[in-house]
Design a protein around this motif. Structure first.
Motif, short mmCIF file in Angstrom:
data_model
loop_
_atom_site.label_atom_id
_atom_site.label_comp_id
_atom_site.label_asym_id
_atom_site.label_seq_id
_atom_site.Cartn_x
_atom_site.Cartn_y
_atom_site.Cartn_z
N THR A 347 5.88 -21.73 -18.60
CA THR A 347 6.68 -21.16 -19.69
C THR A 347 6.63 -19.65 -19.62
OG1 THR A 347 6.15 -23.05 -21.09
CG2 THR A 347 6.94 -21.07 -22.20
N LEU A 348 7.74 -19.01 -19.99
CA LEU A 348 7.77 -17.56 -20.17
C LEU A 348 7.79 -17.28 -21.66
CD1 LEU A 348 10.34 -16.30 -17.50
CD2 LEU A 348 7.88 -15.94 -17.50
N ASN A 349 6.86 -16.43 -22.07
CA ASN A 349 6.79 -16.05 -23.48
C ASN A 349 7.36 -14.66 -23.65
OD1 ASN A 349 4.79 -18.17 -25.00
ND2 ASN A 349 4.26 -17.94 -22.83
N GLN A 350 8.37 -14.53 -24.50
CA GLN A 350 8.99 -13.24 -24.71
C GLN A 350 8.20 -12.44 -25.74
OE1 GLN A 350 13.15 -13.37 -25.67
NE2 GLN A 350 13.37 -11.13 -25.70
N VAL A 351 8.02 -11.15 -25.43
CA VAL A 351 7.24 -10.26 -26.28
C VAL A 351 8.16 -9.19 -26.85
CG1 VAL A 351 5.30 -8.66 -26.39
CG2 VAL A 351 5.20 -10.64 -24.86
N PRO A 352 8.31 -9.08 -28.17
CA PRO A 352 9.10 -7.98 -28.72
C PRO A 352 8.49 -6.64 -28.31
CG PRO A 352 8.68 -9.66 -30.38
CD PRO A 352 7.83 -10.01 -29.21
N VAL A 360 -0.68 -9.40 -28.10
CA VAL A 360 -0.36 -10.27 -26.96
C VAL A 360 -1.64 -10.81 -26.33
CG1 VAL A 360 0.80 -10.42 -24.73
CG2 VAL A 360 1.74 -8.97 -26.54
N LEU A 361 -2.63 -9.95 -26.16
CA LEU A 361 -3.89 -10.38 -25.54
C LEU A 361 -4.58 -11.47 -26.33
CD1 LEU A 361 -5.41 -6.95 -24.36
CD2 LEU A 361 -4.08 -8.59 -23.02
N LYS A 362 -4.38 -11.48 -27.65
CA LYS A 362 -5.02 -12.48 -28.50
C LYS A 362 -4.22 -13.77 -28.57
CE LYS A 362 -6.58 -10.94 -32.46
NZ LYS A 362 -6.67 -10.19 -33.73
#
Length: 397
Positions: A347-352, A360-362
């Motif tokens: 899966t690719l998780n999109q980050v605003p 993000v690290l958490k």
């Protein structure tokens, strides 16, 4: 009587013939202007240096002298003494290997003269010392001291060897033994001062190294504690993370990696030259990798503060001046999308872009690999983005 006269006449005639020949033909084996120096060098009395190899045909006189020196009919003490002198001659010419051979041959004669054996050992120790064979030199000094405990040269050489071997405590012991027998010897006093100085310096360096190691250990412990407190999950290198059995629970394996970690899972220095660190305010700074698959390019941020947002760095990297590989001039901060990959779930998780690194690290599906978080950067609305995301599951943060 007549026969005697005939004999003398014959000898006189032979001598006359020799003299006549000598007058008419020049003697070819004598010294002349062109070879006198070379011929003199073959005479032992006038030799400047001894030849490496003694050929009896070329150096008959020297071969004769050598035979006399090593005459087996002479007493062992005489032979040992001659070999000592031979070794000394080589030593003066700085031919230390040959000197060692001569001194060793002298010791093998087992002459029974303790004084001579001590000299042979100390002389061989000196030759070994000059060749850099410090341990062998020390062994000879020890052997010489065993024969004559108060022998000055043996004691001095022992101190010098111990200093060269950086065994300063032992060097001081040798000095104390030597000064008991020779309390005013200048050389021993100088060596004792040098050994004491070196010992103090070594102890000081050891204390500094220990303090530095303790401080570094404290820094590492604080760093690991900060990572654990934030719930950040680390994946150690395969060789470090291998276990007896496979586990399907990646989260559980990651937690175990954190509990066992000795910073192996954090070090990215071998690849990037940077590593996560904790600043004086208690914030973590991570080395971060931005990947641009459309152009097979990347950017490396050596210290991305966990409290900073992605847009902060994108605005710097794609501000007024765009990279040369962006020929279409489309990598503007407002056009960029950030993703991280969840390999297990494909899966690719999109980050605003306005999200902080720490958020993000958490994330429950984010794992730091090799100490360097990495993110994929795509251009919103581009044909490459559409093709790249085709068939992949996309999730939001």
């Amino acid at each position: 009587m007549a026969s005697s006269e005939a004999q003398y006449d014959s000898e006189d005639e032979g001598m006359d013939m020799f003299m006549d020949k000598f007058k008419s033909e020049r003697y070819k084996k004598g010294f002349n202007e062109s070879n006198w120096e070379e011929e003199f060098d073959k005479v032992p009395m006038f030799m400047k240096t001894a030849p490496e190899e003694i050929d009896p045909q070329e150096y008959p006189e020297l071969a004769c002298i050598q035979a006399i020196l090593h005459d087996e009919d002479r007493s062992p003490e005489e032979q040992a003494m001659s070999l000592k002198d031979e070794g000394n001659a080589f030593f003066k010419e700085k031919k230390y290997e040959k000197a060692i051979v001569a001194y060793t041959a002298g010791l093998k004669r087992k002459c029974g003269d303790q004084e001579l054996d001590t000299v042979l050992l100390t002389n061989r120790a000196a030759a070994q010392f000059h060749l850099g064979n410090i341990r062998s030199a020390l062994n000879d000094a020890v052997a010489a001291k065993r024969i004559k405990p108060d022998h000055l040269k043996a004691l001095t050489r022992g101190v010098q060897c111990c200093i060269q071997l950086r065994n300063y405590t032992e060097a001081l012991k040798w000095c104390e033994e030597g000064l008991k027998a020779h309390p005013t010897d200048k050389k021993l006093l100088e060596l004792r001062a040098a050994a004491d100085k070196h010992k103090r310096a070594a102890e000081r360096d050891a204390r500094k190294a220990k303090a530095k190691e303790k401080k570094l250990h404290g820094v590492k412990e604080a760093l690991l504690a900060a990572i654990k407190d934030r719930g950040i999950k680390l994946l150690q290198p395969v060789k470090s993370a291998q276990r007896g059995s496979d586990s399907d629970d990646e989260d559980e394996g990651s937690s175990a990696a954190i509990s066992e970690l000795s910073l192996d899972g954090l070090s990215s220095q071998e690849v990037t030259g940077a590593q996560v660190f904790l600043d004086e305010h208690g914030s973590l700074h991570w080395p971060v990798l931005f990947l641009y698959p459309e152009h097979q390019q990347s950017d490396f941020i050596s210290a991305f503060c966990e409290n900073n947002c992605f847009i902060d760095h994108l605005a710097v990297m794609f501000g007024e001046e765009l990279p040369p590989w962006d020929t279409d001039r489309k990598y503007h901060p407002q056009n960029l999308q950030v993703y991280f990959e969840d390999e297990k779930n494909e899966t690719l998780n999109q980050v605003p872009p306005e999200t902080s690194l720490l958020e993000v690290l958490k994330h429950q599906r984010f794992f730091v690999k090799g100490g360097t978080p990495s993110f994929i950067i795509l251009v919103n609305g581009s044909s490459f983005r559409k093709q790249f995301l085709s068939g992949k599951k996309i999730k939001g943060l």
